[in-house]
Motif scaffolding. Sequence first.
Motif, PDB file in Angstrom:
ATOM      1  N   ASP A  73       0.834  -1.202   0.000  1.00  0.00           N
ATOM      2  CA  ASP A  73       0.000   0.000   0.000  1.00  0.00           C
ATOM      3  C   ASP A  73       0.871   1.255   0.000  1.00  0.00           C
ATOM      4  OD1 ASP A  73      -2.577  -1.289   0.192  1.00  0.00           O
ATOM      5  OD2 ASP A  73      -2.224  -1.583   2.333  1.00  0.00           O
ATOM      6  N   LEU A  74       1.908   1.249   0.819  1.00  0.00           N
ATOM      7  CA  LEU A  74       2.781   2.427   0.918  1.00  0.00           C
ATOM      8  C   LEU A  74       3.520   2.672  -0.403  1.00  0.00           C
ATOM      9  CD1 LEU A  74       4.137   1.908   4.542  1.00  0.00           C
ATOM     10  CD2 LEU A  74       2.424   3.568   3.772  1.00  0.00           C
ATOM     11  N   GLU A  75       3.920   1.607  -1.071  1.00  0.00           N
ATOM     12  CA  GLU A  75       4.584   1.768  -2.369  1.00  0.00           C
ATOM     13  C   GLU A  75       3.621   2.372  -3.391  1.00  0.00           C
ATOM     14  OE1 GLU A  75       6.949  -0.842  -5.760  1.00  0.00           O
ATOM     15  OE2 GLU A  75       6.803  -1.630  -3.716  1.00  0.00           O
ATOM     16  N   LYS A  76       2.390   1.887  -3.413  1.00  0.00           N
ATOM     17  CA  LYS A  76       1.388   2.446  -4.337  1.00  0.00           C
ATOM     18  C   LYS A  76       1.098   3.904  -3.995  1.00  0.00           C
ATOM     19  CE  LYS A  76      -0.737  -1.949  -5.442  1.00  0.00           C
ATOM     20  NZ  LYS A  76      -1.795  -2.891  -5.132  1.00  0.00           N
ATOM     21  N   LEU A  77       1.028   4.197  -2.709  1.00  0.00           N
ATOM     22  CA  LEU A  77       0.800   5.564  -2.247  1.00  0.00           C
ATOM     23  C   LEU A  77       1.915   6.495  -2.727  1.00  0.00           C
ATOM     24  CD1 LEU A  77      -0.493   7.720  -0.341  1.00  0.00           C
ATOM     25  CD2 LEU A  77       0.756   6.662   1.515  1.00  0.00           C
ATOM     26  N   VAL A  78       3.148   6.084  -2.528  1.00  0.00           N
ATOM     27  CA  VAL A  78       4.296   6.892  -2.959  1.00  0.00           C
ATOM     28  C   VAL A  78       4.280   7.062  -4.484  1.00  0.00           C
ATOM     29  CG1 VAL A  78       6.819   6.974  -3.122  1.00  0.00           C
ATOM     30  CG2 VAL A  78       5.725   6.346  -0.963  1.00  0.00           C
ATOM     31  N   ASN A  79       3.992   5.986  -5.211  1.00  0.00           N
ATOM     32  CA  ASN A  79       3.954   6.077  -6.669  1.00  0.00           C
ATOM     33  C   ASN A  79       2.856   7.015  -7.153  1.00  0.00           C
ATOM     34  OD1 ASN A  79       6.174   4.457  -7.264  1.00  0.00           O
ATOM     35  ND2 ASN A  79       4.952   2.586  -7.285  1.00  0.00           N
ATOM     36  N   CYS A  80       1.727   7.022  -6.471  1.00  0.00           N
ATOM     37  CA  CYS A  80       0.657   7.965  -6.827  1.00  0.00           C
ATOM     38  C   CYS A  80       1.117   9.405  -6.612  1.00  0.00           C
ATOM     39  CB  CYS A  80      -0.597   7.707  -5.996  1.00  0.00           C
ATOM     40  SG  CYS A  80      -1.614   6.354  -6.579  1.00  0.00           S
ATOM     41  N   LEU A  81       1.822   9.635  -5.527  1.00  0.00           N
ATOM     42  CA  LEU A  81       2.266  10.991  -5.201  1.00  0.00           C
ATOM     43  C   LEU A  81       3.409  11.479  -6.077  1.00  0.00           C
ATOM     44  CD1 LEU A  81       2.106  10.825  -1.308  1.00  0.00           C
ATOM     45  CD2 LEU A  81       0.585  12.102  -2.833  1.00  0.00           C
ATOM     46  N   THR A  82       4.301  10.578  -6.439  1.00  0.00           N
ATOM     47  CA  THR A  82       5.475  11.000  -7.215  1.00  0.00           C
ATOM     48  C   THR A  82       5.253  10.872  -8.716  1.00  0.00           C
ATOM     49  OG1 THR A  82       6.467   8.791  -7.116  1.00  0.00           O
ATOM     50  CG2 THR A  82       7.090  10.365  -5.381  1.00  0.00           C
ATOM     51  N   GLY A  83       4.206  10.163  -9.102  1.00  0.00           N
ATOM     52  CA  GLY A  83       3.991   9.907 -10.513  1.00  0.00           C
ATOM     53  C   GLY A  83       4.752   8.648 -10.892  1.00  0.00           C
TER      54      GLY A  83
END
Length: 188
Positions: free
Chosen positions: A124-134
Amino acid sequence: MGATASHLGKDLLSEYQELTFLTKQEILLAHKRFSELLSKEDRAHPNPRVPTEAILTLPELKSNPFRARICRVFSTSESKDGLSFEDFLDLLSAFSDSATLEIKSHYAFRIFDFDEDGTLDESDLEKLVNCLTGETDDTRLSPEEMKQLISNILEESDIDKDGTVNLSEFQHVISRSPDFVSSFKIVL
């Protein structure tokens, strides 16, 4: 519900005001915007749903990296596709300036819980970071950077050290972030 705000009865409008953090004017505007997204066939339906694709065309959601998750979390349909007017009001209410920190953090947690298991784990945290950073090659973190960032997040947030962040831990972290309430909003 109809295509115009006049189809929103006084009693129903009062009930929506009691059940949400929205003003009468905000509810009427939400009804107007919702009705504009309905097809002509759907407007005749007693409880129409606007498809997710149509909701995602709203300028207020278009640039939000979590737009698809937001629609999924607020949808009450079994297929999680589309929003009823009440779903739409719930979404706007949770993202309103008047919503409490507890409400906002609860929905933020649900939005970030991609696998919907009640915890924020490494995935979840990886997906969250990827959403935020593009997720482009220019903005994506390297595997080492991602691993370090997730480790740092868990170090700060995972109070019981079980390798995940639960709602209580998430709310604790959010309570120390003064700009969260003002940034977690959608205004029509």
